[in-house]
Design a protein around this motif. Structure first.
Motif, short mmCIF file in Angstrom:
data_model
loop_
_atom_site.label_atom_id
_atom_site.label_comp_id
_atom_site.label_asym_id
_atom_site.label_seq_id
_atom_site.Cartn_x
_atom_site.Cartn_y
_atom_site.Cartn_z
N LEU A 4 4.65 -8.75 -18.51
CA LEU A 4 4.96 -7.53 -17.77
C LEU A 4 6.47 -7.36 -17.70
N ASP A 5 6.94 -6.13 -17.78
CA ASP A 5 8.36 -5.89 -17.53
C ASP A 5 8.52 -5.42 -16.08
N LEU A 6 9.75 -5.40 -15.62
CA LEU A 6 9.99 -5.05 -14.21
C LEU A 6 9.51 -3.64 -13.88
N ALA A 7 9.60 -2.72 -14.83
CA ALA A 7 9.15 -1.36 -14.56
C ALA A 7 7.65 -1.33 -14.28
N GLU A 8 6.88 -2.06 -15.08
CA GLU A 8 5.43 -2.09 -14.86
C GLU A 8 5.09 -2.85 -13.58
N ILE A 9 5.80 -3.92 -13.32
CA ILE A 9 5.58 -4.67 -12.08
C ILE A 9 5.83 -3.76 -10.88
N LYS A 10 6.92 -3.01 -10.93
CA LYS A 10 7.23 -2.10 -9.82
C LYS A 10 6.14 -1.04 -9.66
N GLU A 11 5.75 -0.42 -10.76
CA GLU A 11 4.75 0.64 -10.69
C GLU A 11 3.43 0.13 -10.10
N ARG A 12 2.97 -0.98 -10.59
CA ARG A 12 1.70 -1.53 -10.10
C ARG A 12 1.83 -2.04 -8.67
N SER A 13 2.97 -2.60 -8.34
CA SER A 13 3.20 -3.11 -6.98
C SER A 13 3.16 -1.99 -5.95
N LEU A 14 3.77 -0.87 -6.28
CA LEU A 14 3.81 0.24 -5.32
C LEU A 14 2.44 0.88 -5.14
N VAL A 15 1.64 0.89 -6.19
CA VAL A 15 0.26 1.40 -6.06
C VAL A 15 -0.52 0.49 -5.11
N LEU A 16 -0.40 -0.81 -5.31
CA LEU A 16 -1.08 -1.75 -4.41
C LEU A 16 -0.60 -1.62 -2.97
N ARG A 17 0.71 -1.45 -2.80
CA ARG A 17 1.24 -1.33 -1.44
C ARG A 17 0.69 -0.10 -0.75
N GLU A 18 0.50 0.98 -1.49
CA GLU A 18 -0.08 2.19 -0.93
C GLU A 18 -1.50 1.92 -0.47
N ARG A 19 -2.25 1.16 -1.23
CA ARG A 19 -3.62 0.81 -0.81
C ARG A 19 -3.61 0.00 0.47
N TYR A 20 -2.68 -0.94 0.57
CA TYR A 20 -2.57 -1.72 1.81
C TYR A 20 -2.16 -0.83 2.98
N ARG A 21 -1.27 0.13 2.71
CA ARG A 21 -0.85 1.06 3.77
C ARG A 21 -2.06 1.81 4.31
N GLU A 22 -2.93 2.24 3.43
CA GLU A 22 -4.14 2.95 3.86
C GLU A 22 -5.02 2.05 4.74
N LEU A 23 -5.13 0.78 4.38
CA LEU A 23 -5.90 -0.16 5.21
C LEU A 23 -5.24 -0.38 6.57
N GLU A 24 -3.92 -0.47 6.57
CA GLU A 24 -3.20 -0.64 7.84
C GLU A 24 -3.44 0.55 8.76
N LEU A 25 -3.37 1.74 8.20
CA LEU A 25 -3.64 2.94 9.00
C LEU A 25 -5.07 2.95 9.52
N GLN A 26 -5.99 2.57 8.67
CA GLN A 26 -7.40 2.54 9.05
C GLN A 26 -7.67 1.51 10.14
N HIS A 27 -7.09 0.34 10.03
CA HIS A 27 -7.40 -0.75 10.95
C HIS A 27 -6.48 -0.83 12.17
N HIS A 28 -5.25 -0.36 12.03
CA HIS A 28 -4.28 -0.51 13.11
C HIS A 28 -3.66 0.80 13.59
N GLY A 29 -3.89 1.87 12.84
CA GLY A 29 -3.36 3.16 13.24
C GLY A 29 -1.90 3.37 12.87
N SER A 30 -1.30 2.39 12.22
CA SER A 30 0.09 2.55 11.78
C SER A 30 0.37 1.63 10.60
#
Length: 107
Positions: A4-30
């Motif tokens: 993987l190059d850094l550009a792909e790592i960044k792209e995939r990492s940010l997609v995963l972080r968005e999924r975690y953000r959705e879980l945080e909102l769902q479970h904790h409200g923030s």
């Protein structure tokens, strides 16, 4: 597995972080704060240390050391990528600057 190059790592990492953000909102409200993300990274970095000791035979961890160590190393790279983005820093640029500066110091 392909490299993987850094550009792909960044792209995939940010997609995963968005999924975690959705879980945080769902479970904790923030969403976790940047500070909470940094603390989670530090926790995982500490686990890399302990798993390294286990992999090197200096800490009796058990049978799953190598897979857990691989996971935590990847997770730490993910966290660093996410943290850089959340603080409006470019992980590619930060890494390039570090490498250049350090290479110049060690000439």
């Amino acid at each position: 597995m392909k490299n993987l190059d850094l550009a792909e790592i960044k792209e995939r990492s940010l997609v995963l972080r968005e999924r975690y953000r959705e879980l945080e909102l769902q479970h904790h409200g923030s969403e976790w704060t940047v500070e909470e993300d940094a603390l989670a990274f530090l926790t995982d970095a500490g686990l890399v240390g302990r798993l390294t000791m286990s992999q090197q035979g200096r800490w009796p961890k058990g049978e799953q050391t190598v897979p857990e160590l691989e996971h935590k190393l990847g997770e730490c790279i993910w966290w660093l990528t996410v943290l850089a983005d959340r603080m409006n820093l470019d992980i590619n640029e930060a890494t390039a600057k570090f490498l250049t500066k350090t290479e110049n110091l060690l000439k």
